[in-house]
Design an enzyme around this catalytic site. Structure first.
Site, PDB file in Angstrom:
ATOM      1  N   HIS A  54       0.816  -1.214   0.000  1.00  0.00           N
ATOM      2  CA  HIS A  54       0.000   0.000   0.000  1.00  0.00           C
ATOM      3  C   HIS A  54       0.849   1.263   0.000  1.00  0.00           C
ATOM      4  O   HIS A  54       1.969   1.280   0.511  1.00  0.00           O
ATOM      5  CB  HIS A  54      -1.023  -0.003   1.142  1.00  0.00           C
ATOM      6  CG  HIS A  54      -0.462  -0.010   2.529  1.00  0.00           C
ATOM      7  ND1 HIS A  54      -0.173   1.149   3.209  1.00  0.00           N
ATOM      8  CD2 HIS A  54      -0.159  -1.020   3.369  1.00  0.00           C
ATOM      9  CE1 HIS A  54       0.278   0.842   4.417  1.00  0.00           C
ATOM     10  NE2 HIS A  54       0.301  -0.468   4.545  1.00  0.00           N
ATOM     11  N   ASP A 104       6.294   1.274   6.688  1.00  0.00           N
ATOM     12  CA  ASP A 104       4.966   0.660   6.475  1.00  0.00           C
ATOM     13  C   ASP A 104       4.196   1.550   5.504  1.00  0.00           C
ATOM     14  O   ASP A 104       3.705   2.594   5.911  1.00  0.00           O
ATOM     15  CB  ASP A 104       4.259   0.533   7.820  1.00  0.00           C
ATOM     16  CG  ASP A 104       2.794   0.131   7.709  1.00  0.00           C
ATOM     17  OD1 ASP A 104       2.402  -0.372   6.648  1.00  0.00           O
ATOM     18  OD2 ASP A 104       2.049   0.339   8.686  1.00  0.00           O
ATOM     19  N   GLU A 123      -4.995   2.161   2.739  1.00  0.00           N
ATOM     20  CA  GLU A 123      -4.981   0.949   3.587  1.00  0.00           C
ATOM     21  C   GLU A 123      -5.148   1.293   5.048  1.00  0.00           C
ATOM     22  O   GLU A 123      -5.846   0.605   5.800  1.00  0.00           O
ATOM     23  CB  GLU A 123      -3.664   0.183   3.369  1.00  0.00           C
ATOM     24  CG  GLU A 123      -3.646  -1.200   4.005  1.00  0.00           C
ATOM     25  CD  GLU A 123      -3.028  -1.282   5.389  1.00  0.00           C
ATOM     26  OE1 GLU A 123      -3.023  -2.362   5.970  1.00  0.00           O
ATOM     27  OE2 GLU A 123      -2.562  -0.237   5.922  1.00  0.00           O
ATOM     28  N   GLU A 177       3.758  -6.676   3.163  1.00  0.00           N
ATOM     29  CA  GLU A 177       3.375  -5.674   4.157  1.00  0.00           C
ATOM     30  C   GLU A 177       4.495  -5.517   5.176  1.00  0.00           C
ATOM     31  O   GLU A 177       5.078  -6.506   5.610  1.00  0.00           O
ATOM     32  CB  GLU A 177       2.080  -6.132   4.850  1.00  0.00           C
ATOM     33  CG  GLU A 177       1.647  -5.309   6.039  1.00  0.00           C
ATOM     34  CD  GLU A 177       1.210  -3.902   5.663  1.00  0.00           C
ATOM     35  OE1 GLU A 177       2.018  -3.158   5.056  1.00  0.00           O
ATOM     36  OE2 GLU A 177       0.073  -3.517   5.989  1.00  0.00           O
TER      37      GLU A 177
HETATM   38 ZN   LIG Z   1       0.815  -1.302   6.382  1.00  0.00          ZN
END
Ligand SMILES: [Zn+2]
Length: 361
Positions: free
Chosen positions: A67, A183, A215, A238
């Site tokens: 994402h 992230d 996300e 991820e």
């Molecule tokens: Zn994430």
């Protein structure tokens, strides 16, 4: 890709300004990297579809997912004194917010530096020194002295996005990155690298790397990418929170330099068990380190994609210490191992193996 190129890419990815609903800067950057190996399309929600150039269009599809957004904030209103009242985008905990350095993208697209204002200790009461205010009572200061100045001169008002401002560093000696938004920029970087590994190669499947938006606010982009791609198999890349600094050894399931984390459970998702075991066996065969984890918190795009079409799905998690905070650590080694595992799966995958994940008798 060469190690130096990977490191430069990951630093650039980490530095990009992209939070939920405001992913355009990173979408552009990711597309620049992926276009060498894939045909790129972007939908109206800013989801990116990077289709491997050798795709034929009439074969089963492996979807990779990462994402583009990261946790950030949005301007709610400007207070009478010129300070900005803001609302979090994504899962923040309030003690990570005070004194944060941020950039606000104003109405004209300029980035204005600011800080989450904290009262100097000189002015605090004893009770204030020992408590953290609610996010609704926090403000961002850009140096303005009035509401009018913030709106007219700084051109900041309702709806302007706010990004964490931290520059990524890589330390060769430790092999660690230090920065923000790993992230899921490292997952996005892993997709670029996997496509690069497979450049010019024939595989049994078409491969689409989907970079989903939004996300952090409820897997919203991945619902759309899943429906559009209709995958037969899905690998989610991820960045996953590491627990190695606060869990005892016997319970720690994601740590720096221990390889990717293959997720057996989180609050949104249980993987296809046979695909999960296959990935572990393939990692063993290729001497790729990994850990497995059962999480009682968190969630990721796999849930949106898996539960839409029932395509066997796993999560390859790149360990990140202090996720959803402005300062994170992640190891180059773990990034590389994640790329190696995803590449190995795509190279090794056959229709027969895919069918075996669905066999129950
Ligand atoms: Zn994430």
């Amino acid at each position: 890709m060469k190690k130096e190129q990977e490191i430069e890419m990951l630093k650039e990815f980490s530095d990009a300004n992209s939070t939920s609903g405001f992913e355009e800067e990173f979408v552009k950057l990711f597309s620049t990297y992926a276009k060498n190996t894939a045909d790129i399309t972007v939908d109206g929600m800013l989801n990116v579809y990077a289709a491997k150039k050798e795709n034929k269009g009439d074969r089963p599809v492996i979807q990779m997912d990462a994402h583009s957004d990261a946790v950030g904030f949005i301007t709610q209103a400007v207070r009478p004194n010129g300070l900005i009242k803001f609302v979090p985008l994504g899962g923040w905990v309030k003690y990570n917010i005070p004194a944060l350095k941020v950039k606000i993208r104003n109405r004209e697209g300029e980035y204005i530096p600011g800080v989450v204002a904290t009262k100097p200790p000189h002015f605090m009461t004893a009770a204030e020194r020992n408590s953290i205010p609610e996010v609704a009572d926090m403000s961002i200061d850009v140096g303005s002295s009035s509401r009018e100045e913030t709106i007219k001169d700084y051109k900041i008002d309702t709806g302007c996005p706010i990004f964490v401002d931290v520059k990524c560093e890589y330390h060769e000696k430790s092999g660690l990155f230090f920065g923000k938004d790993f992230d899921d920029r490292f997952g996005a970087g892993a997709m670029v690298d996997v496509l690069d590994n497979l450049k010019g190669e024939e595989t049994d499947f078409d491969v689409v790397a989907a970079l989903s938006s939004q996300e952090e606010v409820g897997l919203r982009g991945a619902y759309v990418t899943g429906r559009k791609i209709k995958p037969d198999l899905c690998i989610v890349l991820e960045s996953c929170p590491a627990d190695d600094t606060f869990e005892p050894d016997w319970l720690s399931q994601t740590g720096l330099k221990r390889g990717p984390m293959l997720r057996d459970m989180d609050t949104t998702f249980l993987p296809n068990p046979k695909f999960q075991q296959y990935a572990c066996d393939l990692a063993d065969k290729n001497r790729i380190p990994y850990t497995r984890s059962v999480r009682t918190g968190g969630g990721q795009d796999g849930a949106a994609i898996y539960y839409e079409y029932g395509a066997p799905t796993i999560v390859i998690g790149i360990p990140v210490r202090y996720e959803h905070s402005p300062y994170c650590f992640s190891a180059y080694k773990d990034f590389k191992a994640s790329v190696d595992l995803a590449t190995a799966i795509i190279r090794d995958m056959t229709q027969e193996k895919l069918d075996s994940f669905k066999e129950v008798i």
